[in-house]
Design a protein around this motif. Structure first.
Motif, PDB file in Angstrom:
ATOM      1  N   GLN A  11       7.223  19.941   4.063  1.00 32.50           N
ATOM      2  CA  GLN A  11       8.222  20.874   4.589  1.00 32.50           C
ATOM      3  C   GLN A  11       9.329  20.147   5.349  1.00 32.50           C
ATOM      4  O   GLN A  11      10.513  20.477   5.216  1.00 32.50           O
ATOM      5  N   THR A  12       8.946  19.150   6.142  1.00 30.79           N
ATOM      6  CA  THR A  12       9.915  18.457   6.991  1.00 30.79           C
ATOM      7  C   THR A  12      10.521  17.225   6.338  1.00 30.79           C
ATOM      8  O   THR A  12      11.473  16.649   6.859  1.00 30.79           O
ATOM      9  N   ARG A  13       9.941  16.791   5.223  1.00 36.16           N
ATOM     10  CA  ARG A  13      10.349  15.566   4.526  1.00 36.16           C
ATOM     11  C   ARG A  13      10.175  14.348   5.435  1.00 36.16           C
ATOM     12  O   ARG A  13      10.933  13.394   5.376  1.00 36.16           O
ATOM     13  N   GLN A  14       9.111  14.388   6.238  1.00 40.87           N
ATOM     14  CA  GLN A  14       8.760  13.262   7.106  1.00 40.87           C
ATOM     15  C   GLN A  14       7.353  12.790   6.726  1.00 40.87           C
ATOM     16  O   GLN A  14       6.386  13.528   6.883  1.00 40.87           O
ATOM     17  N   GLN A  15       7.255  11.560   6.241  1.00 36.76           N
ATOM     18  CA  GLN A  15       5.968  11.064   5.767  1.00 36.76           C
ATOM     19  C   GLN A  15       4.975  10.889   6.911  1.00 36.76           C
ATOM     20  O   GLN A  15       5.353  10.594   8.047  1.00 36.76           O
ATOM     21  N   ILE A  16       3.697  11.052   6.569  1.00 35.59           N
ATOM     22  CA  ILE A  16       2.616  10.758   7.505  1.00 35.59           C
ATOM     23  C   ILE A  16       2.021   9.396   7.160  1.00 35.59           C
ATOM     24  O   ILE A  16       2.313   8.831   6.102  1.00 35.59           O
ATOM     25  N   GLY A  17       1.174   8.883   8.045  1.00 33.48           N
ATOM     26  CA  GLY A  17       0.527   7.607   7.794  1.00 33.48           C
ATOM     27  C   GLY A  17      -0.581   7.715   6.753  1.00 33.48           C
ATOM     28  O   GLY A  17      -0.955   8.812   6.314  1.00 33.48           O
TER      29      GLY A  17
ATOM     30  N   GLN B 205       2.893   2.284   2.632  1.00 38.54           N
ATOM     31  CA  GLN B 205       2.285   1.110   3.280  1.00 38.54           C
ATOM     32  C   GLN B 205       2.128   1.384   4.767  1.00 38.54           C
ATOM     33  O   GLN B 205       2.992   2.007   5.390  1.00 38.54           O
ATOM     34  N   ASP B 206       1.012   0.911   5.320  1.00 31.48           N
ATOM     35  CA  ASP B 206       0.772   1.061   6.750  1.00 31.48           C
ATOM     36  C   ASP B 206       1.622   0.047   7.509  1.00 31.48           C
ATOM     37  O   ASP B 206       1.578  -1.165   7.232  1.00 31.48           O
ATOM     38  N   ALA B 207       2.406   0.546   8.473  1.00 30.68           N
ATOM     39  CA  ALA B 207       3.346  -0.314   9.190  1.00 30.68           C
ATOM     40  C   ALA B 207       2.651  -1.414   9.986  1.00 30.68           C
ATOM     41  O   ALA B 207       3.179  -2.519  10.134  1.00 30.68           O
ATOM     42  N   LYS B 208       1.460  -1.150  10.517  1.00 30.89           N
ATOM     43  CA  LYS B 208       0.771  -2.120  11.368  1.00 30.89           C
ATOM     44  C   LYS B 208      -0.014  -3.147  10.564  1.00 30.89           C
ATOM     45  O   LYS B 208       0.044  -4.343  10.841  1.00 30.89           O
ATOM     46  N   THR B 209      -0.786  -2.679   9.590  1.00 33.56           N
ATOM     47  CA  THR B 209      -1.701  -3.576   8.872  1.00 33.56           C
ATOM     48  C   THR B 209      -1.137  -4.097   7.551  1.00 33.56           C
ATOM     49  O   THR B 209      -1.642  -5.072   7.004  1.00 33.56           O
ATOM     50  N   GLY B 210      -0.108  -3.419   7.038  1.00 31.83           N
ATOM     51  CA  GLY B 210       0.427  -3.796   5.735  1.00 31.83           C
ATOM     52  C   GLY B 210      -0.375  -3.235   4.574  1.00 31.83           C
ATOM     53  O   GLY B 210      -0.046  -3.481   3.415  1.00 31.83           O
ATOM     54  N   GLN B 211      -1.436  -2.501   4.882  1.00 29.07           N
ATOM     55  CA  GLN B 211      -2.266  -1.918   3.820  1.00 29.07           C
ATOM     56  C   GLN B 211      -1.445  -0.934   2.993  1.00 29.07           C
ATOM     57  O   GLN B 211      -0.697  -0.125   3.528  1.00 29.07           O
ATOM     58  N   THR B 212      -1.582  -1.018   1.688  1.00 26.24           N
ATOM     59  CA  THR B 212      -0.897  -0.086   0.807  1.00 26.24           C
ATOM     60  C   THR B 212      -1.794   1.111   0.512  1.00 26.24           C
ATOM     61  O   THR B 212      -2.989   1.092   0.823  1.00 26.24           O
ATOM     62  N   ARG B 213      -1.209   2.141  -0.070  1.00 28.69           N
ATOM     63  CA  ARG B 213      -1.965   3.352  -0.366  1.00 28.69           C
ATOM     64  C   ARG B 213      -3.152   3.063  -1.277  1.00 28.69           C
ATOM     65  O   ARG B 213      -3.078   2.238  -2.178  1.00 28.69           O
ATOM     66  N   LYS B 214      -4.228   3.789  -1.030  1.00 28.49           N
ATOM     67  CA  LYS B 214      -5.394   3.744  -1.890  1.00 28.49           C
ATOM     68  C   LYS B 214      -5.478   5.047  -2.668  1.00 28.49           C
ATOM     69  O   LYS B 214      -4.728   6.000  -2.400  1.00 28.49           O
ATOM     70  N   ILE B 215      -6.381   5.111  -3.613  1.00 30.47           N
ATOM     71  CA  ILE B 215      -6.485   6.309  -4.444  1.00 30.47           C
ATOM     72  C   ILE B 215      -6.784   7.546  -3.602  1.00 30.47           C
ATOM     73  O   ILE B 215      -6.363   8.654  -3.931  1.00 30.47           O
ATOM     74  N   PHE B 216      -7.470   7.376  -2.468  1.00 27.57           N
ATOM     75  CA  PHE B 216      -7.769   8.512  -1.592  1.00 27.57           C
ATOM     76  C   PHE B 216      -6.475   9.132  -1.051  1.00 27.57           C
ATOM     77  O   PHE B 216      -6.357  10.348  -0.940  1.00 27.57           O
TER      78      PHE B 216
END
Length: 266
Positions: A19-25, A147-158
């Motif tokens: 709705q807000t076009r603001q991504q979550i972590g 991608q997670d800003a702190k760890t650099g982890q990219t999205r997983k299938i979950f």
């Protein structure tokens, strides 16, 4: 495995992000114990809220069908998401920049069903249940950061599954004949971005046969008490890598004798 409250909280966060076009972590960071069943539960938990807004389900999408995309996420299975009526854009549409967060495009073959499919089915069952096929573009969008800003982890299938398999919209070309009229493994597209050839691909990239994507989906949905209904659209999976579509992008997919599909991003 997540609690019911955690599933509802994640679903609410995703609905707000849309709705807000603001991504979550990344949910895989917030909930390190998340499972694939949890992810589909989060996806399903958004359905009643969207229906309450007046949206209706028009079909389903299959994603992560190519070996390249599966290897990139370290998985060996596709995923799926829900298509809603407000995701259906006419061929040649111009889409406002305010509609999506980070739109991308994939080229696919769409199946439009004339009979339901429920649980474990054969390739022949899918062909018999299909009214016609059509060239299609899928618009991807991500309510979850890539991608997670702190760890650099990219999205997983979950993350992807929870986020409705990153679906944003569909653009269908004109209907073609029933799928038996084509060797869909050899149906492909030349895709141009702003008049420059950017990607090419063949249907065989989708599990070696786009029909097998529908076979997989029917069984997957049966596992969660769902089924493919008559009249619904099913996107069988992309045979190209996603293409970024910032404002000002013009996309044209030339499927040869199979048809043409275009969409512009304002």
């Amino acid at each position: 495995m997540l609690s019911e409250q955690a599933i509802q909280n994640a679903a609410a966060d995703l609905l707000k992000a849309e709705q807000t076009r603001q991504q979550i972590g990344l949910l895989s960071v917030q909930y390190p114990d998340i499972t694939l069943d949890d992810a589909y539960a989060i996806q399903a938990a958004q359905m009643p809220h969207k229906k309450a807004q007046g949206r209706s389900i028009i079909g389903w999408k299959i994603g992560l069908t190519s070996k390249v995309m599966q290897d990139a996420l370290g998985i060996s299975t596709p995923d799926s998401g829900v298509l809603y009526d407000d995701m259906d854009f006419k061929n040649g549409s111009s889409i406002p920049a305010t509609r999506f967060i980070q739109p991308r495009i994939e080229a696919e073959i769409a199946f439009i069903m004339k009979a339901p499919l429920d649980g474990k089915v054969s390739r022949e069952d899918v062909l018999a249940a299909t009214d016609y096929v059509a060239p299609a573009l899928e618009i991807l969008d991500t309510r979850i950061a890539r991608q997670d800003a702190k760890t650099g982890q990219t999205r997983k299938i979950f993350d992807t599954v929870s986020d409705n398999a990153a679906n944003g919209g569909i653009v269908l070309g004109e209907q073609r004949h029933a799928p038996e009229a084509y060797d869909l493994r050899w149906v492909g597209a030349i895709l141009t971005k702003n008049d420059e050839v950017t990607a090419t691909g063949l249907g065989a990239a989708v599990l070696n046969d786009p029909v097998m994507g529908i076979v997989w989906l029917s069984e997957r949905m049966g596992h969660y008490g769902q089924r493919i209904e008559a009249g619904q659209v099913v996107l069988a999976g992309s045979f190209i890598a996603p293409i970024e579509c910032p404002a000002g992008t013009r996309i044209a997919a030339d499927y040869g004798d199979f048809g043409h599909v275009t969409v512009n991003f304002e």
